[in-house]
Design an enzyme around this catalytic site. Structure first.
Site, PDB file in Angstrom:
ATOM      1  N   SER A 121       0.841  -1.190   0.000  1.00 56.24           N
ATOM      2  CA  SER A 121       0.000   0.000   0.000  1.00 56.24           C
ATOM      3  C   SER A 121       0.876   1.239   0.000  1.00 56.24           C
ATOM      4  O   SER A 121       2.057   1.198   0.362  1.00 56.24           O
ATOM      5  CB  SER A 121      -0.902   0.024   1.231  1.00 56.24           C
ATOM      6  OG  SER A 121      -0.134   0.293   2.402  1.00 56.24           O
ATOM      7  N   ASP A 122       0.286   2.359  -0.400  1.00 49.64           N
ATOM      8  CA  ASP A 122       0.918   3.637  -0.126  1.00 49.64           C
ATOM      9  C   ASP A 122       0.697   3.942   1.352  1.00 49.64           C
ATOM     10  O   ASP A 122      -0.099   3.296   2.034  1.00 49.64           O
ATOM     11  CB  ASP A 122       0.321   4.731  -1.016  1.00 49.64           C
ATOM     12  CG  ASP A 122       1.268   5.898  -1.230  1.00 49.64           C
ATOM     13  OD1 ASP A 122       2.198   6.081  -0.411  1.00 49.64           O
ATOM     14  OD2 ASP A 122       1.092   6.633  -2.213  1.00 49.64           O
ATOM     15  N   TRP A 123       1.405   4.949   1.844  1.00 45.13           N
ATOM     16  CA  TRP A 123       1.378   5.277   3.262  1.00 45.13           C
ATOM     17  C   TRP A 123       0.046   5.937   3.615  1.00 45.13           C
ATOM     18  O   TRP A 123      -0.277   7.016   3.128  1.00 45.13           O
ATOM     19  CB  TRP A 123       2.546   6.198   3.578  1.00 45.13           C
ATOM     20  CG  TRP A 123       3.832   5.494   3.892  1.00 45.13           C
ATOM     21  CD1 TRP A 123       4.612   5.691   5.002  1.00 45.13           C
ATOM     22  CD2 TRP A 123       4.504   4.477   3.134  1.00 45.13           C
ATOM     23  NE1 TRP A 123       5.710   4.863   4.963  1.00 45.13           N
ATOM     24  CE2 TRP A 123       5.672   4.106   3.834  1.00 45.13           C
ATOM     25  CE3 TRP A 123       4.226   3.826   1.930  1.00 45.13           C
ATOM     26  CZ2 TRP A 123       6.563   3.134   3.379  1.00 45.13           C
ATOM     27  CZ3 TRP A 123       5.111   2.851   1.461  1.00 45.13           C
ATOM     28  CH2 TRP A 123       6.256   2.513   2.180  1.00 45.13           C
ATOM     29  N   ALA A 177      -2.892   4.326   2.987  1.00 45.64           N
ATOM     30  CA  ALA A 177      -3.835   3.932   1.931  1.00 45.64           C
ATOM     31  C   ALA A 177      -4.407   2.540   2.149  1.00 45.64           C
ATOM     32  O   ALA A 177      -4.823   1.885   1.195  1.00 45.64           O
ATOM     33  CB  ALA A 177      -3.149   4.003   0.570  1.00 45.64           C
TER      34      ALA A 177
END
Length: 709
Positions: free
Chosen positions: A250-252, A254
């Site tokens: 995941s993105d941070w 997200a």
């Protein structure tokens, strides 16, 4: 890079089988190190670990290294994590793509990989490659282009350069992170087939060519489902149709829920931000509970872990020895080469290059040119050797407001111009008052106005004008001095109400730590400009698919939907489909010499193959970027970049260029049969200097066929 082959597969399966469940779950959560944005040190990070964006503990007894992650699109970042640590600050992604030079992209990746290893990092959050669908997107400067082929080509070489240093690279943000406005709450809506032909095609080709260890999902939803939980994108397309064998992170901030694991997510990153944003039970704890109650199967848990291990072993981070301190002078030369080759000469009415005999007096105006060159803000910001020349807080609202700053890298265009013109009288005016700037302009033979805009993560741009009154400044200066040059240092196109009143316009992007020198060399003619636009420059927002950006100005946290109704007609294809002329077209760029194209031959069949000669018919050495386009097809397809090559030639020299098109660029995607279709019949082709300037044309007869996944 080590082979992504059966050895890595077999070893990953064997090691995973020997792990305890506690060890398995520990690999599935990444936490942020302590820094300016997040000052609390997480107890899961050992005290001797260098601080950065992410940490995942290893399993020493099984030879599994910890994952130490850093943002790295434009260099190894350090937003307050490691006092005193600096890295090579490379030019913007758009500048790199403007070189149309894959080998230079690989060199940029090698810079990042070497510097990462020397600092103890083994995962780089690089490979930013979302298509530039909107010229207001604050993060476009990190990305590469509006075209799938150019984007994939440059991204793949950069990723490969990183991974050859035994450092894992991601590719991101999967997918449609094309606007920053309320990105955590944005639903990006698109026709699935058009998605496959555009943004997803760029990812598909980049992943095929470079085999990144990880794919990072986007913040936004795609067609109603968060990217990190999107079964269609991750399980059916990425892991299914494309056969991706690495892991999906995941993105941070997200990962809205543990169910993302069922949608295909293998690892949560930035766990602290998820706790802050979503205020839910921690991902790791909920995964354990789901495993206990059977919601998460043992097979899925093993798959998540095995994918992470496989990338570790395939790239070889478990075998990477400590790296020596890199040659920072050599890395600066690569930053300089990118800046030189990425600068685009947009307009030149006979003024450039500046001749020493006609430039006894030069007025340099605005843009903090006496201090340095700007860089985009956000997670990609790199602290250059010696630190920033200046950092000016801008602020705003929302989670990312603290990131919004004007960073100036210490490469002063004013100082560099003085080196190029040692006998000229050069006067600097800050450009804060048009009336004052006019006085300097009147005293000069040539006026050079530097225009800048601060752009970055978390914010879209309200419009395409220059801020801080710079449009009025340029208009006033050009009225006072007929020999006015404008140098644009921006991360997106700008409107140019003064375009017809200036003699030359230079697009320098965010040119990195050696950018001031590169700009001065181009203006002086020591370097022949060769950059080509990787994005179209519209006349104004009325020419774009969305003249008004949905949700712009809404309070942070308010759900927004953007319908990317243009589908696969992104950028230059949108202009062609709507019959509009951009201000400057994709692929456009001028030189101080001239090139001619001759003797085009083409063949058809399964795909298009084209050969032609490029001749330097001018009087100085230079580089050209001839581009092959599909301009018409039996099924109505038109204008698609099929190939390009950067060609460096001495005066009078000729080189034969041969291009073979990826068949998917000639096809439409048919979701009904999950395959690509090429229409049978004659396809119109053109070799040109941009998307709208064909020089040679031909026709190729293609066999109709269905293929692919």
């Amino acid at each position: 890079m080590s082979s992504f082959g059966e050895d890595a597969d077999a070893r990953a399966r064997e090691v995973e089988a020997r792990m305890t469940d506690d060890e398995r779950f520990s690999l599935l959560v990444g936490v942020m190190g302590a820094g300016e944005m997040w000052p609390v040190r997480d107890e899961r990070i050992p005290p001797d670990v260098p601080m950065s964006a992410g940490y995942v503990p290893g399993v020493p007894r099984l030879g599994i290294p910890a994952l130490l992650m850093s943002d790295a699109g434009l260099g190894v970042t350090n937003p307050g994590y490691r006092p005193g640590d600096t890295a090579t600050a490379l030019p913007a992604g758009l500048a790199l793509a403007a070189t149309f030079n894959p080998s230079l992209a690989r060199a940029a990746g090698e810079v990042i990989g070497r510097e990462a290893r020397s600092r103890g990092f083994n995962v780089q959050l690089a490979g930013a490659m979302n298509l530039a669908r909107d010229p207001r997107n604050g993060r476009n400067f990190e990305y590469l282009s509006e075209d799938p082929l150019l984007t994939a080509t440059i991204a793949a070489e950069s990723i490969d350069g990183i991974q050859r240093q035994r450092v894992i690279s991601t590719v991101k943000h999967f997918s449609l992170n094309c606007n920053e406005t309320n990105r955590h709450f944005l639903d990006a809506v698109i026709d699935p087939d058009a998605h496959r032909e555009s943004d997803l095609l760029a990812f598909e080709m980049a992943i095929e060519r470079s085999r990144p260890g990880a794919v990072m999902t986007a913040y936004n939803k795609v067609n109603g489902t968060y990217a990190a939980a999107n079964d269609v994108l991750i399980n059916r397309v990425l892991k299914g149709a494309w056969g991706f064998r690495g892991w999906v992170m995941s993105d941070w901030g997200a990962t809205p829920s543990w169910e993302c694991a069922l949608g295909g997510l293998d690892q949560e990153c930035g766990a602290q931000l998820d706790a802050l944003l979503w205020q839910s039970e921690p991902f790791g704890a909920r995964l354990r509970a789901a495993r206990a109650d059977g919601s998460l199967t043992g097979e899925r848990l093993s798959d998540m872990v095995t994918r992470i291990l496989r990338s570790m072993f395939a790239v070889g981070i478990d075998r990477a020895e400590a790296a020596p301190e890199p040659d920072m002078a050599a890395h600066n030369e690569i930053a300089l080469r990118i800046a030189r080759q990425g600068i685009v000469l947009l307009t030149n009415r006979g003024l450039l290059p500046l001749a020493p005999e006609s430039t006894a007096r030069i007025a340099v105006i605005g843009g903090h040119a006496h201090v340095g060159v700007p860089a985009g803000y956000g997670s990609s910001a790199v602290v250059p050797p010696g630190g920033y020349a200046a950092v000016i807080p801008i602020g705003g609202s929302g989670l990312e407001a603290g990131l919004r700053k004007l960073h100036l890298l210490p490469s002063s265009p004013l100082d560099e111009l003085r080196k190029q013109f040692p006998h000229a009288h050069i006067e600097f005016d800050p450009g804060i008052s048009p009336a004052e700037a006019v006085l300097a302009a009147r005293r000069a033979d040539v006026a050079i106005v530097f225009a800048i805009r601060a752009e970055g993560e978390g914010f879209d741009i309200a419009d395409l004008s220059l801020p801080w009154g710079q449009d009025a400044l340029i208009a006033a200066v050009s009225a006072a001095n007929a020999n006015t040059v404008v140098v644009l240092e921006t991360g997106n196109p700008v409107t140019m109400p003064w375009r017809d009143s200036v003699r030359a316009i230079v697009q320098a992007w965010y040119p990195g730590q050696a950018g001031g020198r590169a700009i001065a060399e181009v203006l002086a003619g020591r370097c022949n400009p060769s950059g080509r636009l990787p994005i179209s420059f519209p006349v104004d927002l009325r020419q774009t698919p969305r003249p008004e950006l949905p949700g712009f100005g809404a309070p942070w946290g308010e759900p927004t939907t953007i319908d990317y109704a243009e589908g696969s007609d992104v950028g230059y294809r949108w202009f062609a489909a709507t019959g509009q002329d951009p201000m400057f077209a994709f692929g456009h760029g001028l030189s101080y010499t001239k090139f001619d194209y001759r003797d085009l031959t083409v063949s058809g069949g399964d795909t298009v193959r084209a050969s032609f000669d490029v001749v330097n018919v001018g009087d100085r050495a230079g580089a050209d970027v001839p581009q092959l386009y599909l301009t018409g097809a039996p099924d109505g397809r038109r204008l698609r970049l099929l190939g390009f090559e950067r060609v460096e030639l001495e005066p009078g020299a000729t080189r034969r260029v041969t291009t073979e098109a990826d068949p998917r660029l000639l096809a439409r995607y048919d979701g009904g049969v999950r395959a690509w279709r090429i229409a049978a019949g004659n396809h119109l082709l053109a070799v040109g200097t941009s998307a709208v300037t064909p020089r040679l044309t031909a026709t190729a007869d293609l066999a109709g066929r269905t293929f692919g996944r």
